[in-house]
Design a protein around this motif. Structure first.
Motif, PDB file in Angstrom:
ATOM      1  N   ASP A 391       0.845  -1.182   0.000  1.00  0.00           N
ATOM      2  CA  ASP A 391       0.000   0.000   0.000  1.00  0.00           C
ATOM      3  C   ASP A 391       0.892   1.248   0.000  1.00  0.00           C
ATOM      4  O   ASP A 391       1.762   1.387   0.888  1.00  0.00           O
ATOM      5  CB  ASP A 391      -0.870  -0.006   1.247  1.00  0.00           C
ATOM      6  N   PRO A 392       0.727   2.163  -0.988  1.00  0.00           N
ATOM      7  CA  PRO A 392       1.598   3.340  -1.037  1.00  0.00           C
ATOM      8  C   PRO A 392       1.451   4.251   0.170  1.00  0.00           C
ATOM      9  O   PRO A 392       2.325   5.065   0.433  1.00  0.00           O
ATOM     10  CB  PRO A 392       1.135   4.046  -2.325  1.00  0.00           C
ATOM     11  N   ARG A 393       0.372   4.093   0.920  1.00  0.00           N
ATOM     12  CA  ARG A 393       0.219   4.922   2.119  1.00  0.00           C
ATOM     13  C   ARG A 393       1.084   4.414   3.281  1.00  0.00           C
ATOM     14  O   ARG A 393       1.321   5.129   4.256  1.00  0.00           O
ATOM     15  CB  ARG A 393      -1.244   4.966   2.544  1.00  0.00           C
ATOM     16  N   ASP A 394       1.542   3.169   3.129  1.00  0.00           N
ATOM     17  CA  ASP A 394       2.381   2.584   4.178  1.00  0.00           C
ATOM     18  C   ASP A 394       3.864   2.640   3.838  1.00  0.00           C
ATOM     19  O   ASP A 394       4.721   2.789   4.696  1.00  0.00           O
ATOM     20  CB  ASP A 394       1.995   1.133   4.435  1.00  0.00           C
ATOM     21  N   THR A 395       4.151   2.500   2.537  1.00  0.00           N
ATOM     22  CA  THR A 395       5.545   2.461   2.099  1.00  0.00           C
ATOM     23  C   THR A 395       5.610   2.842   0.639  1.00  0.00           C
ATOM     24  O   THR A 395       4.594   2.871  -0.048  1.00  0.00           O
ATOM     25  CB  THR A 395       6.136   1.043   2.291  1.00  0.00           C
ATOM     26  N   ALA A 396       6.774   3.102   0.132  1.00  0.00           N
ATOM     27  CA  ALA A 396       6.937   3.461  -1.289  1.00  0.00           C
ATOM     28  C   ALA A 396       6.715   2.225  -2.147  1.00  0.00           C
ATOM     29  O   ALA A 396       7.202   1.140  -1.829  1.00  0.00           O
ATOM     30  CB  ALA A 396       8.336   4.029  -1.532  1.00  0.00           C
TER      31      ALA A 396
END
Length: 398
Positions: A391-396
């Motif tokens: 998930d991009p909200r958690d990690t790149a």
């Protein structure tokens, strides 16, 4: 279970052992060719659908049926690395020389070659980085202006007249037609408009993503009347049963009802995935009939194959910004998705995502099924992203 006898064929454009659920489209193509052969006007066809629904397979079958009926076919695949002229010239040259050979000193075929020579010279076309030429004098003033919109209709007219002289019907099949640029699309539409107006024996059957009607309409307003746009979608449950059970039984194997229903549930009827699950389920089963447990054993194997090939290959071609955009889409659940919701999920300005959205539509990764909405062109791509991509909200995104 004999692995060599496995009838299922997951692959790009590979014909399935049973072509089911497409009779209406095939009948449309047969009617189109038969009416044009009788010099009656009929709309050419643009097949539209997501990746993996069998558009290429349909084009191949239509071409086979056309040749079996005595028609001449030209099949090309559009892509961003080569322009339309470069794709068309070699098969048109071969066709005109063949028409000339069969007829013996055919006036119209020779004239067609002269027009083709002028077309080549005006555009300075290169094929495989080698400048293409014809050992024949060009017909001056015909298809040699260097303006594709003016020259392509004149070239098609010369080719169709050469075919008409020998009572031949030409079927031009273009796969991935959405990759033509705006000028090429416009020129092709104008050329086909002229074919219909003059009732010349050249028809177009194209195939591409669901953006095709919009692209055609943007090029020429009359395109919506010039073409019919049959939609190629997923198979229903009954057709999935036929696609799996019939070829299996011909090889002395069968599926249980529970196994067939499970494959339909997982694949949602998309033909490419049906072939994949049929193939892996066959190889996973110790003996016939192939049962629910065999399909359940096959599912992680089939999923892994799709993740590492069908899905991942497409994902890895994207830029970092595009990957992040698509992963944010998937996080919203199943599509279609409101662009505003994607923007909110990514916590950025609309203007920052506009170019990314436009580029991915052009590249054929997403499309707009309605104003303000977006969706994936690859079925089940959202499930792959949620399953395999952080998930991009958690990690790149990597």
């Amino acid at each position: 279970m004999d692995l060599i006898s496995n009838p299922f064929s997951p692959g790009a454009g590979a014909p399935p052992p049973e072509l089911v659920g497409r009779s209406t489209i095939l009948e449309q193509a047969d009617t189109l060719m038969a009416r044009v052969q009788r010099r009656r006007a009929e709309q050419s066809l643009m097949l539209t659908g997501l990746r993996g629904v069998g558009k290429t397979v349909l084009l191949t079958e239509i071409a086979r049926r056309a040749r079996a009926a005595g028609y001449r076919t030209i099949s090309i695949e559009a892509h961003t690395g080569k322009n339309l002229a470069a794709l068309l010239i070699p098969p048109l040259r071969e066709l005109l020389y063949d028409l000339n050979r069969v007829a013996g000193l055919s006036h119209k075929a020779k004239q067609g070659l002269a027009v083709l020579r002028g077309f080549v010279g005006a555009l300075r076309v290169k094929v495989s980085e080698v400048e293409f030429s014809l050992d024949i004098e060009p017909q001056v003033g015909a298809a040699d202006s260097g303006d594709l919109e003016a020259d392509l209709p004149r070239l098609f007219q010369a080719v169709a007249e050469a075919a008409l002289e020998q009572n031949a019907l030409l079927v031009l099949l273009i796969d991935e037609i959405q990759y033509l640029n705006k000028l090429e699309f416009s020129a092709l539409i104008m050329a086909m408009h002229q074919m219909q107006q003059q009732q010349l024996p050249l028809v177009l059957i194209g195939a591409g993503l669901p953006i095709l009607p919009a692209l055609a309409g943007q090029s020429k307003s009359y395109a919506e009347r010039l073409f019919a746009y049959p939609q190629v979608g997923p198979l229903n449950a009954a057709d999935v049963v036929l696609a799996l059970q019939d070829p299996a039984k011909k090889a002395g194997v069968s599926f249980t009802e529970e196994a067939l229903l499970e494959i339909f549930r997982i694949t949602k009827g998309y033909p490419y995935f049906v072939q994949e699950w049929g193939y892996i389920s066959w190889n996973s089963a110790p003996l016939t009939p192939i049962g629910l447990r065999d399909v359940q054993t096959a599912t992680p194997l089939a999923t892994q194959r799709l993740d590492s090939n069908f899905f991942r290959v497409r994902f890895d071609r994207l830029t970092r910004a595009e990957k992040t955009f698509l992963r944010a889409m998937a996080e919203l659940g199943s599509g279609p998705y409101r662009f505003g919701d994607i923007v909110s999920a990514m916590a950025v300005e609309h203007s920052a995502l506009g170019p990314v959205r436009a580029k991915m539509i052009k590249e054929g990764m997403i499309y707009s099924p309605a104003h303000g909405l977006l969706d994936f062109t690859v079925p089940l791509f959202d499930e792959f992203l949620r399953r395999a991509i952080p998930d991009p909200r958690d990690t790149a995104v990597v």
